[in-house]
Structure formats: structure tokens, C-alpha cells
Design a protein around this motif. Structure first.
Motif, short mmCIF file in Angstrom:
data_model
loop_
_atom_site.label_atom_id
_atom_site.label_comp_id
_atom_site.label_asym_id
_atom_site.label_seq_id
_atom_site.Cartn_x
_atom_site.Cartn_y
_atom_site.Cartn_z
N PRO A 30 0.74 -1.17 0.00
CA PRO A 30 0.07 0.17 0.07
C PRO A 30 0.90 1.26 0.03
O PRO A 30 1.94 1.22 0.31
CB PRO A 30 -0.67 -0.25 1.48
N PHE A 31 0.25 2.37 -0.39
CA PHE A 31 0.92 3.75 -0.43
C PHE A 31 0.01 4.31 0.27
O PHE A 31 -0.63 5.31 0.06
CB PHE A 31 1.00 4.33 -1.77
N ASP A 32 0.10 4.01 1.90
CA ASP A 32 -0.63 4.63 2.81
C ASP A 32 -0.12 5.87 3.48
O ASP A 32 1.27 6.06 3.35
CB ASP A 32 -0.74 3.62 4.01
N ARG A 33 -0.80 6.69 3.97
CA ARG A 33 -0.24 8.28 4.50
C ARG A 33 0.79 8.76 3.53
O ARG A 33 1.90 9.48 3.85
CB ARG A 33 0.47 7.85 5.96
N VAL A 34 0.28 8.85 2.13
CA VAL A 34 1.22 9.53 1.11
C VAL A 34 2.63 9.05 1.42
O VAL A 34 3.59 9.87 0.98
CB VAL A 34 1.09 10.95 1.14
N GLY A 35 2.76 7.83 1.73
CA GLY A 35 4.11 7.28 1.81
C GLY A 35 4.79 7.52 3.07
O GLY A 35 6.11 6.89 3.16
N ARG A 36 4.26 8.08 3.93
CA ARG A 36 4.90 8.47 5.34
C ARG A 36 4.74 7.58 6.47
O ARG A 36 3.88 6.80 6.19
CB ARG A 36 4.62 9.81 5.72
N GLY A 37 5.45 7.56 7.38
CA GLY A 37 5.03 6.72 8.65
C GLY A 37 4.13 7.30 9.56
O GLY A 37 3.47 8.14 9.33
N ARG A 38 3.98 6.22 10.67
CA ARG A 38 2.96 6.39 11.50
C ARG A 38 3.12 7.96 12.34
O ARG A 38 2.25 8.36 12.77
CB ARG A 38 2.84 5.24 12.32
#
Length: 422
Positions: A30-38
Motif C-alpha cells: 500500500p501507499f498509505d499516508r502518502v508514503g510516510r510513517g505513523r
């Protein structure tokens, strides 16, 4: 000392984010959170509780922190950047490659086919806290004074210095937007085409024919006032700057010099060109491909970087990508809905760029136009400074029922279906 490629290229830009989204998509991630971390997500959610003016200032500051100092431009090696781009993809052979213009619909096309995309255009953000959004004349002078070493040390590129006081108003106060376009493949891209493609695999060139009036600054260096989005070139205050020619639009347009080099290098290797007259023109054909491939009647209208190809496929959504939440995006969505068989549901994501710019399509406009649609992770009361939408969009996708990934889309079927192919 050479500037590291990851430090030279803006992480918040279309090309770099779509490069990462494609790399994740073709490997099933997935490309979650525009590629950023938690931590990024937690920070955004907390910051979103602050007053609007504070949110806007933090957004601009975060973007400005990515910039390259003007005195470092001569140390930016764009061949090293090209190598860095190819390293996003696993070392294996691929049945084809996409190369050229940035486009969110192309991210979905690449994911469905399981093939990489190599960008022509990328953004170098140049730190400049003295940049006034309303003084493009000063920006032109600044660019002319700091760009020569970058151009001298990187002969294979053209520089498009873009100054958009409308949509980029928050960011532009912190930096100058130096977008470069590769006019030749260069060693890194040539190695990729030679070593990482299956025998006879085609090179598919994405050629967005969008143009914009520009002012010539120097050889391989133009200055662009404004950008594709909510308003046209004639609507910007140029502050006395007179355009003297037209050029490929800085962010999305394709420089045809690269196609000449692709043809030179490829020899007998097949080269296909997907030409489209404007940036939205690829969205409908790719959505049609997905509708048939997934056998789905649920539409997702995407916005700029709010894309996640794997989650979209798992949720069996048909992606219709749009550049920004602007009037042309509404028209693209409405025209597609009118020309298609009825969809059972319509979901909409709205990218938050922070200001009520001219031509913006606010949530109320979308509601009035597509009454049956549901927003994906948008706080309509805080929009357009609703920066937590960058992480809520993915959270909304994760909550949808998922199905296993289907077999990859057949390449020949895809090429035959795209009526824009030449």
C-alpha cells in the motif's frame, strides 16, 4: 560534496510521490499516508486541531525544510537522481516500462500491468525565504542568478522555474520551484532499459501535451508564471513579465526531446507513445480499463497525491484520478459519470493544499454537483486547511472490505484499449 538525490528532490511533489506509489503498487504494497510513517500521521492529526493560521504556517514550514540551498545547486547530480529513481524497483526483468509525464492515472496503469514508471520531470525545491508569491519578477531574477551552475553541470536537462501564487501560495513563500525535465535518457535510464526489461518488451512513453506560456531566461531555462489547476495563464498577475514562447507545462507536460532519444536508444525495441491533450485526458480511459478488469461499479474520484493503487484494487474501486480539487476536476468527474454506465457508489478524496485559491472546488461544490457522492476522510469544516486528510484518506480505504489481488492486467489488452495510443 554532491547533494544526496533523496535530499535534492522534493518528497511532497507529484513525481517523487508517484514514483514511490508505483514502486509499492507493482510489489503489492500500500501507499498509505502518502508514503510516510505513523509518526507523520500522528503529527498531522494533532496539528489539525490547531487554528487554521497555525496549521497553514506549519504546512509551509514543513515543505520549506526540504529545500536545497542555492549555493548547493551546483552539487546536484541529476544523473545520480535518475539512478536513485531506478533503485525504487526490485532487480528483476519487466514485461514493459512506462516513461515520461507524471500522472496519477498512470500509477494505476503501471500497478495493474506490474510494470515500473520512470519520470521525466522532478522537482528541486530551492530554499528562499524571501520569495514573495506576488512578485514573480523577483523570482525570475533569483532563478536567473542561482541556476547557471545546475544547468552547466547537468547538460541533459531543461529547467522550468515555476512560480504559482495561486495553488502553491503557502509553499512558495519558503522556496523556489525548480522543475527539471530530462531531454535525454542518460546512463541510468539506459541501463534500466537494457538490463531490466524482458527481450522485446516495449517502452511506453507517456506524452502529456499540456503547454504553458513561458519566458526564456537562458538556454534550457524558462520561467513559468502560474500552473495547471484552478485558473488559466491569462488570469495570473505577471508583474510585467512578458511570455515569449510556449513550453511543456512545468509539472505535467512532456518534452518531446526525450522521445527522440528513446527512439535513438531503443533501435528495434518496440516504442509506444500514449499521447493525451491534457492531464485529465488519461483518467477516463484508465478508469474504463479498471472497471472492466475488476468488474466493478464503485467509483473513487482521487485528488493529486491521495492515491493508493493496491488498497484501491483490494476494495474493488474504479479510480478516476484528478490533478487537484479544482473546477476542471469536477468537470472531469461529471463528464465521466455521464458517459459511463451507472455506478453503485461514488467516493471522493480532496487533496488539502491549504488555501481557498481561485478556481478551487470546495466540498459544497462537489456536493451540489455529485449529490450521491461520499467524501473519503475529508473534514469539510476544516477544508482546505484540513491537512489530516492526507492520512484519513488511507484510513478510510483500509476500512473498506478487501478482496484478494487479481491477476495482472494483460499488456496487449491494455494497449489496445487505450485509444490514445500512437
Amino acid at each position: 560534496m554532491t547533494v544526496k538525490p533523496a535530499d535534492a528532490i522534493a518528497a511532497f511533489d507529484s513525481a517523487s510521490a508517484m514514483l514511490e506509489a508505483t514502486a509499492r503498487g507493482i510489489t503489492g504494497r500500500p501507499f498509505d499516508r502518502v508514503g510516510r510513517g505513523r509518526l507523520f500521521a500522528a503529527t498531522l492529526r494533532t496539528a489539525n486541531l490547531l487554528p487554521r493560521s497555525v496549521r497553514q504556517s506549519l504546512y509551509a514550514f514543513a515543505g520549506g525544510a526540504e529545500g536545497v540551498r542555492p549555493d548547493e545547486l551546483g552539487s546536484v547530480d541529476l544523473e545520480a537522481v535518475a539512478q536513485w529513481a531506478t533503485e525504487h524497483y526490485p532487480e528483476r526483468r519487466y514485461p514493459a516500462v512506462l516513461l515520461g509525464s507524471s500522472n496519477g492515472a498512470a500509477v494505476h496503469l503501471a500497478t495493474a500491468l506490474g510494470i515500473p514508471w520512470l519520470p521525466q520531470t522532478m522537482l528541486i525545491p530551492v530554499r528562499w525565504k524571501g520569495n514573495s508569491p506576488d512578485r514573480p519578477d523577483r523570482a525570475l531574477e533569483f532563478g536567473a542568478s542561482v541556476a547557471p551552475e545546475l544547468l552547466r553541470n547537468n547538460p541533459d536537462i531543461a529547467l522550468h522555474h515555476m512560480h504559482d501564487a495561486n495553488q502553491d501560495r503557502l509553499m512558495i513563500g519558503q522556496m523556489a520551484y525548480f522543475r527539471f525535465k530530462r531531454r535525454r535518457l542518460g546512463a541510468a535510464y539506459e541501463r534500466f532499459l537494457q538490463d531490466r526489461l524482458e527481450p522485446g518488451a516495449p517502452v511506453i512513453v507517456l506524452a502529456d501535451e499540456s503547454t504553458w506560456p513561458v519566458t526564456t531566461v537562458a538556454d534550457r531555462h524558462v520561467f513559468q508564471v502560474g500552473a495547471q489547476g484552478g485558473i488559466g495563464p491569462e488570469d495570473y498577475d505577471r508583474h510585467g513579465i512578458v511570455p515569449d514562447t510556449s513550453a511543456p507545462e512545468a509539472e505535467w507536460g512532456f518534452d518531446p526531446a526525450l522521445l527522440e532519444d528513446v527512439n535513438r536508444f531503443s533501435g528495434s525495441q518496440p516504442v509506444h507513445v500514449i499521447r493525451y491533450p491534457n492531464t485529465h485526458a488519461l483518467s477516463g480511459p484508465v478508469a474504463d480499463l479498471y472497471r472492466n478488469w475488476l468488474n466493478s461499479d464503485r467509483l473513487l474520484v482521487e485528488s493529486f497525491l491521495l492515491i493508493d493503487p493496491i488498497r484501491t484494487i483490494e476494495a474493488r474501486l474504479v479510480p478516476l484520478w484528478t490533478i487537484f480539487p479544482v473546477s476542471s476536476a469536477v468537470r472531469t468527474a461529471v463528464d465521466y459519470l455521464r458517459s459511463s454506465e451507472e455506478f453503485r457508489s461514488v467516493h471522493i478524496g480532496l487533496f488539502p493544499h491549504g488555501v481557498e485559491s481561485e478556481g478551487i472546488a470546495m466540498p459544497s461544490r462537489w456536493r451540489e454537483t455529485i449529490s450521491e457522492a461520499k467524501f473519503m476522510g475529508v473534514d469539510t469544516h476544516r477544508y482546505p486547511a484540513d491537512f489530516a486528510a492526507l492520512v484519513r484518506h488511507g484510513a478510510a480505504l483500509r476500512k473498506m472490505p478487501r478482496r484478494p489481488l487479481p491477476e495482472k492486467l494483460d499488456l496487449d489488452v491494455a494497449l489496445q484499449s487505450l485509444g490514445l495510443l500512437t
